[in-house]
Design a protein around this motif. Structure first.
Motif, PDB file in Angstrom:
ATOM      1  N   LEU A 246     -28.761 -24.744  69.783  1.00 43.91           N
ATOM      2  CA  LEU A 246     -29.621 -24.765  68.592  1.00 43.91           C
ATOM      3  C   LEU A 246     -30.129 -23.341  68.352  1.00 43.91           C
ATOM      4  O   LEU A 246     -31.293 -23.011  68.596  1.00 43.91           O
ATOM      5  N   THR A 247     -29.253 -22.484  67.889  1.00 42.79           N
ATOM      6  CA  THR A 247     -29.578 -21.069  67.778  1.00 42.79           C
ATOM      7  C   THR A 247     -30.072 -20.664  66.395  1.00 42.79           C
ATOM      8  O   THR A 247     -30.344 -19.483  66.158  1.00 42.79           O
ATOM      9  N   LEU A 248     -30.173 -21.650  65.463  1.00 42.09           N
ATOM     10  CA  LEU A 248     -30.642 -21.369  64.102  1.00 42.09           C
ATOM     11  C   LEU A 248     -29.766 -20.269  63.505  1.00 42.09           C
ATOM     12  O   LEU A 248     -28.565 -20.388  63.484  1.00 42.09           O
ATOM     13  N   TRP A 249     -30.362 -19.185  63.008  1.00 40.15           N
ATOM     14  CA  TRP A 249     -29.567 -18.114  62.406  1.00 40.15           C
ATOM     15  C   TRP A 249     -29.370 -16.937  63.366  1.00 40.15           C
ATOM     16  O   TRP A 249     -28.963 -15.857  62.956  1.00 40.15           O
ATOM     17  N   PHE A 250     -29.630 -17.160  64.660  1.00 42.54           N
ATOM     18  CA  PHE A 250     -29.514 -16.090  65.648  1.00 42.54           C
ATOM     19  C   PHE A 250     -28.222 -16.205  66.445  1.00 42.54           C
ATOM     20  O   PHE A 250     -27.644 -17.287  66.577  1.00 42.54           O
ATOM     21  N   ALA A 251     -27.805 -15.083  67.027  1.00 46.19           N
ATOM     22  CA  ALA A 251     -26.760 -15.130  68.036  1.00 46.19           C
ATOM     23  C   ALA A 251     -27.322 -15.824  69.272  1.00 46.19           C
ATOM     24  O   ALA A 251     -28.515 -15.678  69.578  1.00 46.19           O
ATOM     25  N   PRO A 252     -26.512 -16.576  70.009  1.00 45.51           N
ATOM     26  CA  PRO A 252     -27.029 -17.284  71.184  1.00 45.51           C
ATOM     27  C   PRO A 252     -27.747 -16.378  72.169  1.00 45.51           C
ATOM     28  O   PRO A 252     -28.745 -16.778  72.774  1.00 45.51           O
ATOM     29  N   VAL A 253     -27.258 -15.144  72.341  1.00 45.62           N
ATOM     30  CA  VAL A 253     -27.888 -14.257  73.318  1.00 45.62           C
ATOM     31  C   VAL A 253     -29.334 -13.931  72.933  1.00 45.62           C
ATOM     32  O   VAL A 253     -30.183 -13.708  73.807  1.00 45.62           O
ATOM     33  N   ILE A 254     -29.635 -13.926  71.649  1.00 47.21           N
ATOM     34  CA  ILE A 254     -31.011 -13.646  71.218  1.00 47.21           C
ATOM     35  C   ILE A 254     -31.945 -14.764  71.680  1.00 47.21           C
ATOM     36  O   ILE A 254     -33.078 -14.509  72.111  1.00 47.21           O
TER      37      ILE A 254
ATOM     38  N   GLY B 279     -41.029 -10.834  64.038  1.00 47.01           N
ATOM     39  CA  GLY B 279     -40.138  -9.845  63.449  1.00 47.01           C
ATOM     40  C   GLY B 279     -38.677 -10.163  63.701  1.00 47.01           C
ATOM     41  O   GLY B 279     -37.843 -10.069  62.795  1.00 47.01           O
ATOM     42  N   ILE B 280     -38.347 -10.547  64.929  1.00 44.18           N
ATOM     43  CA  ILE B 280     -36.967 -10.912  65.254  1.00 44.18           C
ATOM     44  C   ILE B 280     -36.516 -12.094  64.407  1.00 44.18           C
ATOM     45  O   ILE B 280     -35.367 -12.170  63.974  1.00 44.18           O
ATOM     46  N   SER B 281     -37.436 -13.011  64.152  1.00 40.99           N
ATOM     47  CA  SER B 281     -37.088 -14.226  63.421  1.00 40.99           C
ATOM     48  C   SER B 281     -36.905 -13.998  61.929  1.00 40.99           C
ATOM     49  O   SER B 281     -36.036 -14.612  61.304  1.00 40.99           O
ATOM     50  N   PHE B 282     -37.706 -13.089  61.357  1.00 41.61           N
ATOM     51  CA  PHE B 282     -37.748 -13.042  59.893  1.00 41.61           C
ATOM     52  C   PHE B 282     -37.489 -11.670  59.276  1.00 41.61           C
ATOM     53  O   PHE B 282     -37.121 -11.603  58.106  1.00 41.61           O
ATOM     54  N   SER B 283     -37.697 -10.573  60.024  1.00 42.81           N
ATOM     55  CA  SER B 283     -37.573  -9.269  59.386  1.00 42.81           C
ATOM     56  C   SER B 283     -37.274  -8.173  60.404  1.00 42.81           C
ATOM     57  O   SER B 283     -38.123  -7.877  61.258  1.00 42.81           O
TER      58      SER B 283
END
Length: 304
Positions: A141-149, A197-201
């Motif tokens: 469940l990585t949403l819009w991120f790479a799994p490593v994030i 910041g990582i999540s949105f900008s």
């Protein structure tokens, strides 16, 4: 099992998994957090009583099982089985988060003072963000991120969230004056702002990491100037190593943030290498040395 014994047993389990070749660079930090860093931090802090102490004891009882389950989730399990194992850590972090929140609420008659104790409390709450991230990683469940994030989110909130908060809080117990308050505020809110910041900008991420890097670097200076000279020799040596590891670690974190924003590494290092070096400095140089150092002579919380 008490927290000291659990930390030693966890270190042995971690070393065995490392020797067996089961832990990659990121997984080393992931496994180290529940096996060693969390019990060390709990051992160093103290200062709980009443309702908060009951929740802390629940967490201490569950911690060895939860930590071994996390280790299994990043070594021998995958898919839903790994997610189920990682979920075994959630009752531990939930108990600690409730302990921290309860301790803060019990202090509301003093305006939530002293700040050093509130920093510790928010560090306990940050552990829950990490635990949820690990379960999400294993469920993909990585949403819009790479799994490593998502996996690095677990590392971030254990070390920049929990371990840094504990070291900062204990430092405030022995040297609360001067420029301690603004530095403690940075530690209090910085990890959450970086996460936003990582999540949105990417821009917010760079600014947050930049401010956090500056604040944590100044905190390292504060430790060396105001705290280390007041402590017993062995403790002072461990705390000095911990403080000296912080600036280099945070520069690498800033480099990672700039790389995420610009698409190229300003330090000339691959992102994977920056993460690996940053993680090693943060985990061993800062967190383990700092928490072991404070455990050697734990300052008391007179007004938790």
């Amino acid at each position: 099992m008490n927290t000291d014994a659990s930390a030693v047993a966890g270190a042995v389990a971690w070393a065995v998994a490392l020797a067996a070749g089961l832990l990659g660079p990121i997984e080393r930090a992931v496994a180290l957090a529940p096996l060693v860093v969390v019990p060390l931090g709990l051992s160093a802090v103290g200062g709980f009583d009443g309702r908060s102490e009951r929740f802390r004891r629940v967490a201490i009882t569950l911690q060895p099982i939860g930590a071994l389950a996390v280790l299994a989730s990043v070594t021998v399990l995958d898919g839903p089985a790994a997610a189920l194992a990682a979920a075994c850590w959630l009752p531990v972090t939930l108990s600690l988060g409730v302990a921290g929140a309860t301790r803060t609420l019990d202090a509301r008659t003093r305006g939530f003072a002293p700040l050093a104790e509130r920093v510790v409390d928010v560090g306990l709450v940050y552990l829950n963000v990490a635990a949820v991230a690990l379960v999400m990683f294993h469920l993909d469940l990585t949403l819009w991120f790479a799994p490593v994030i998502i996996l690095l989110t677990f590392v971030h909130f254990n070390f920049a969230g929990f371990a840094l908060a504990v070291v900062t809080g204990l430092s405030g117990r022995v040297a609360p004056g001067g420029w301690y308050r603004p530095l403690a505020v940075v530690v209090f809110g910085g990890p959450a702002l970086i996460g936003i910041g990582i999540s949105f900008s990417p821009l917010v991420e760079v600014l947050a990491v930049g401010g956090f890097t500056l604040g944590v670097t100044l905190l390292a200076g504060y430790l060396l100037i105001r705290v280390v000279p007041t402590r017993p020799r062995r403790q002072a040596a461990m705390l000095a190593v911990s403080a000296l590891a912080l600036p280099g670690s945070m520069v690498l974190a800033l480099g990672y943030g700039l790389a995420a924003y610009t698409g190229s590494s300003p330090l000339g290092l691959p992102i994977g290498q920056m993460v690996a070096v940053h993680g090693s400095l943060n985990a061993f140089g800062f967190a383990v040395c700092g928490l072991v150092g404070w455990r050697l002579a734990r300052p008391t919380a007179d007004q938790a």
